[in-house]
Design a protein around this motif. Structure first.
Motif, PDB file in Angstrom:
ATOM      1  N   THR A   1     -19.778  75.395  48.726  1.00 26.26           N
ATOM      2  CA  THR A   1     -21.227  75.612  48.679  1.00 26.26           C
ATOM      3  C   THR A   1     -21.595  76.867  47.889  1.00 26.26           C
ATOM      4  OG1 THR A   1     -21.077  76.784  50.793  1.00 26.26           O
ATOM      5  CG2 THR A   1     -21.641  74.442  50.877  1.00 26.26           C
ATOM      6  N   TYR A   2     -20.722  77.874  47.906  1.00 29.98           N
ATOM      7  CA  TYR A   2     -21.001  79.108  47.165  1.00 29.98           C
ATOM      8  C   TYR A   2     -21.015  78.831  45.667  1.00 29.98           C
ATOM      9  CZ  TYR A   2     -20.345  83.867  45.336  1.00 29.98           C
ATOM     10  OH  TYR A   2     -20.475  85.046  44.639  1.00 29.98           O
ATOM     11  N   SER A   3     -20.035  78.069  45.174  1.00 30.00           N
ATOM     12  CA  SER A   3     -19.992  77.723  43.755  1.00 30.00           C
ATOM     13  C   SER A   3     -21.237  76.946  43.357  1.00 30.00           C
ATOM     14  CB  SER A   3     -18.746  76.889  43.443  1.00 30.00           C
ATOM     15  OG  SER A   3     -17.570  77.602  43.756  1.00 30.00           O
ATOM     16  N   ARG A   4     -21.669  76.075  44.221  1.00 28.95           N
ATOM     17  CA  ARG A   4     -22.845  75.263  43.909  1.00 28.95           C
ATOM     18  C   ARG A   4     -24.116  76.108  43.914  1.00 28.95           C
ATOM     19  NH1 ARG A   4     -21.812  69.062  45.638  1.00 28.95           N
ATOM     20  NH2 ARG A   4     -19.695  68.975  44.800  1.00 28.95           N
ATOM     21  N   GLU A   5     -24.162  77.082  44.802  1.00 30.63           N
ATOM     22  CA  GLU A   5     -25.318  77.973  44.813  1.00 30.63           C
ATOM     23  C   GLU A   5     -25.363  78.793  43.522  1.00 30.63           C
ATOM     24  OE1 GLU A   5     -28.763  79.611  45.783  1.00 30.63           O
ATOM     25  OE2 GLU A   5     -27.776  78.022  46.952  1.00 30.63           O
ATOM     26  N   ILE A   6     -24.185  79.262  43.062  1.00 28.72           N
ATOM     27  CA  ILE A   6     -24.137  80.014  41.802  1.00 28.72           C
ATOM     28  C   ILE A   6     -24.575  79.119  40.645  1.00 28.72           C
ATOM     29  CG2 ILE A   6     -22.632  81.193  40.158  1.00 28.72           C
ATOM     30  CD1 ILE A   6     -20.944  82.130  42.463  1.00 28.72           C
TER      31      ILE A   6
END
Length: 869
Positions: free
Chosen positions: A430-435
């Motif tokens: 989810t962090y990669s997708r938020e970035i």
């Protein structure tokens, strides 16, 4: 974590007396109240009793603010004692900045990853306090600090570098290579702001040049010739513009020197005490040998002090030019400089070395707004790459990695980028997708502001160094060189290719359309990827460049070149005679005056924005733009020359008529302007472009990302990780506080390991558990498993080094060998050879698909052949 040096950065309010500080706090309360009242007034739709009351109150607040400001200034002016830095100011972590390694940090032996008090940056809000600091210095912790210097970049933000006096006295001769202010003053002084800029060279972000040998270097005169050229000449007194053919003096090597390719194969910017510029690899020894074979008998050169050298016998590796040696006239000889350089252990440094891989650059609004007749189809064509990128951000693993900066050309990947390179499955988190969401938002905004992917590369600009050798070794004052007028050489592009050579800032119509000449003879002499320009070409006057490290965006984008060629019809370089900077005695009074003049008289942003108003208006007046360009360049030099032209009344009225409007609509994206601060949308190139850039909802459709296992980030991935409530609570508290502590603006995928705030968070957490591996495992377990957080910047920026090492270890132990993700399905497979990109199952499918396509091609070809028969 990456190594950094940390220092304090404060402003002039940090030196208030107690009485001044009380007034300052009262002022801040009034400022806050005024802000509220202005917002309330703007919300009033029509005239009313309520609005009248707000207006009256606002007037009273403004009166009180002016009274308090006058009282504060009176207190500042009357203060006679040396000022003290208020110690409580330094407890605020926002006043700590990270600085890059430089000659200054190395000379002062400042420790990496530690906070140093040897130097401090002071930002100016009140000149009265700056005057006191420069005249008398200031005290902190029992030490006196004195004004050291201010670089050009610091001057633009009204910042000055101060240094502990005892430290300065200890290292002064090394930093100044044996010169003193007394020696300089005995020879008539120097232009103060130039002196400060040259002194600030030691503060440039650099790497040490370890194998530099000053005994293999000399300094010679620059190559200057006169070109007969058609220009638009502007009289800076009358503002009259006349097109005429003139003899234009051009210093072709302004800031550029040569280094033998055996010493460096790459062009690089260099810094020595009082020496700066670009060194370009060129085999001048081969030039001498080949010339001698032809009977020229050359190779003896005279330096700027009159001493002769035999280039071959004296084994000269580096030839600096006079323009690079900024304080040459304060030394009696190059030997004197070399003596001080060696005696005082001075250092040579290099920065901005030519890249191994040069990626495609991006356009900007300045170079696009000057092309005023773009058709809709041409704008669509020019923006096609960027629009395609925006539409496909979530559709492919390689696209996602590229957008996040995980490319071979990026040699300075942060920890998160390193992790993605090792373990692309991390894209599923989810962090990669938020970035990626933030990156997509930024790409759209930037594209609407003119920053788009185009076929063009940034590279150093270099003169024709073969012509320089003819000038230097053969005594030819009108050298032929290897390039004719209108020709350039850039090895990145094909022979006979038409290029648009650009440079920022781009204010006038400055598209240098040139023919690229790329042949074996040129490649034999010009060994870098630089843009080499002809000594017969006034291109430096069109693009207004020096060759001390300036870069050009060299484009072969067919659409851009075609439109630029059309728009450059009847466009000639602008020419005006610049003022000369005068020398002054170095003393505190002149340093203060020089800095305040520079702080108050060098604002070029207003002029640049005025030019954009005209380019994006319904009626474009090129003559007004020419006048503003002239004013812009005089303003840039104002800090040194203290001269700016004064507009004649009739010209002032003309210019004002074209610049009284608001800034153009697209400044909402380029400069974050609010809707009521910009003009409405019209049909200018940039305003139309903004409409063509899509902003779709981001969809993650990539099928080849693999399966993400958060345990790959753990040190003990096969064990149950217990959570410590105290550590989790402290991490959460620090993570929430961080937004008030951050010290710099972050790029969308820059996890900013370098900032002091993250080092501080790391240390505070390790005070609770001094085993970093256990600590990181606990935080990973909490953030990835228990909370499944979309926001993990603090984790990666504080402990990225450990996370990356964990990944490396787990990849090796889990897969026993080098492995990759299948390009089609994303399963992790062993990489048996460098060409393998698919797993066995996908390879079979791809082979079936290849045969099916080949069969259809054969079938169609057979049918077509039969019909012809």
């Amino acid at each position: 974590m990456d190594t950094q040096v940390f220092i304090y950065s404060v402003d002039t309010s940090s030196f208030y007396t107690d009485q001044e500080f009380k007034i300052h706090r009262r002022l801040n309360k009034r400022y806050r109240l005024r802000k509220i009242l202005i917002r309330m007034k703007s919300q009033c739709i029509e005239e009313s009793e309520y609005q009248n009351k707000v207006t009256l109150l606002l007037s009273k607040v403004n009166t009180k603010i002016n009274q308090l400001k006058e009282l504060l200034k009176s207190l500042m002016t009357s203060h006679q004692e040396i000022r003290q830095l208020r110690p409580e100011v330094l407890t605020n972590k926002k006043n700590i900045i990270s600085v890059f390694e430089s000659t200054l940090t190395r000379t002062l032996t400042m420790q990496q990853n530690l906070l140093s008090e040897d130097i401090m940056v002071v930002q100016t809000y009140y000149f009265e306090i700056l005057r006191s600091l420069i005249y008398d210095g200031y005290m902190y912790n029992g030490h006196k600090y004195i004004c050291f210097t201010a670089s050009a970049g610091q001057i633009r933000t009204k910042k000055t570098l101060f240094i502990k006096e005892s430290i300065y006295n200890q290292y002064r001769e090394s930093l100044m290579c044996g010169l003193t202010t007394d020696k300089i003053n005995l020879q008539g002084g120097v232009n103060i702001n130039k002196y400060l800029a040259y002194l600030a060279l030691c503060n440039s972000a650099t790497d040490e040049w370890h194998d530099f040998d000053i005994n293999k270097a000399i300094v010679v005169d620059d190559m200057e010739t006169t070109l007969r050229s058609t220009v638009d000449f502007i009289d800076d007194k009358t503002y009259e513009i006349t097109r005429q053919e003139m003899d234009i003096p051009i210093e072709h090597t302004d800031g550029c020197g040569m280094i033998l390719p055996k010493i460096s194969k790459k062009s690089m910017m260099i810094r020595l005490p009082w020496v700066k510029g670009l060194l370009v690899p060129f085999p001048f020894d081969k030039f001498v040998r080949e010339a001698n074979k032809k009977g020229a008998k050359c190779g003896i050169v005279t330096d700027i002090y009159g001493k002769q050298y035999d280039i071959l016998k004296d084994d000269i590796h580096i030839i600096f030019t006079r323009s690079q040696f900024k304080m040459w006239k304060y030394y009696t000889s190059w030997d004197e400089y070399k003596h001080h350089f060696l005696q005082h252990h001075c250092r040579a440094s290099k920065c901005n070395e030519e890249e191994e891989q040069i990626v495609n650059g991006k356009s900007n609004y300045q170079i696009l707004q000057t092309l005023t007749d773009f058709s809709d189809d041409e704008l669509m064509e020019l923006s096609s790459r960027t629009r395609e990128k925006i539409m496909n951000i979530g559709s492919n693993r390689n696209t996602m990695l590229k957008i996040l900066g995980v490319t071979g050309a990026n040699q300075n990947k942060n920890y998160f980028q390193q992790a993605l390179e090792i373990y692309p499955e991390l894209l599923n988190d989810t962090y990669s997708r938020e970035i990626l969401k933030q990156v997509k938002k930024s790409i759209v905004k930037n594209a609407r502001a003119g920053k788009m992917d185009i076929s063009g590369k940034y590279t150093f600009i270099s003169p024709d160094l073969y012509a320089f050798c003819e000038y230097l070794f053969l005594g030819d004052k009108n050298p032929k060189g290897l390039l004719d007028d209108g020709e350039v050489f850039c090895s990145l592009y094909d022979d006979e290719e038409t290029l648009d050579c650009l440079r920022s800032p781009h204010l006038y119509r400055e598209h240098a359309i040139r023919k690229n000449i790329n042949n074996k003879e040129l490649r034999r002499w010009f060994t870098t990827n630089n843009l080499y320009t002809s000594c017969h070409d006034p291109i430096s006057k069109l693009l207004m460049f020096d060759v001390d490290g300036d870069k050009s965006l060299v484009c072969n984008d067919k659409t851009l070149v075609k439109v630029a060629q059309r728009n450059m019809n009847d466009i000639y370089p602008l020419y005006y005679r610049m003022a000369n900077a005068s020398a002054e005695i170095i003393n505190n009074q002149n340093i203060y005056r020089g800095l305040t003049d520079a702080y108050s008289g060098g604002n070029i942003g207003v002029i640049s924005n005025d030019i954009s108003k005209i380019w994006n208006s319904e009626t474009i007046n090129l003559d007004v733009i020419k006048l503003l360009c002239m004013e812009n360049n005089f303003t840039i030099d104002y800090a040194k020359t203290l001269y700016k032209p004064e507009r004649p009344k009739i010209k002032k009225e003309l210019i004002t008529a074209y610049t009284a409007s608001k800034v153009p609509y697209f400044f909402r994206f380029a400069k974050d302007k609010l809707p009521h601060h910009v003009e409405g949308v019209n049909k200018s190139t940039m305003n139309r472009l903004a409409e063509y850039i899509p902003n779709p909802r981001l969809q993650f459709k990539a099928l080849n990302l693999g399966s993400f296992d958060y345990r790959m980030l753990l040190h003990n991935k096969d064990q149950i990780i217990p959570l410590n409530e105290e550590i989790i609570r402290k991490y959460t508290e620090l993570d929430l506080q961080k937004r008030f502590m951050e010290l710099g603006t972050l790029d969308h995928y820059d996890s900013a390991e370098n900032l002091y705030v993250y080092l501080d968070i790391r240390e505070q957490l390790m005070a609770l558990n001094n085993n970093p591996k256990e600590l990181v495992d606990m935080l990973v377990e909490y953030l990835y498993q228990h909370k499944n957080s979309s926001y993990k910047t603090t984790l990666w920026s504080s402990f990225g080094d450990i996370l990356v090492q964990n990944l490396k270890n787990n990849i090796i132990t889990t897969y026993n060998d080098e492995s990759i993700l299948c390009d089609s399905c994303g399963i992790r497979i062993k990489s048996t050879h460098h060409r393998k990109t698919y797993c066995d199952a996908c390879s079979l499918e791809k082979e079936k698909e290849r045969k099916r396509i080949a069969w259809h091609k054969y079938k169609n070809k057979y049918n077509n052949t039969s019909e012809i028969k």
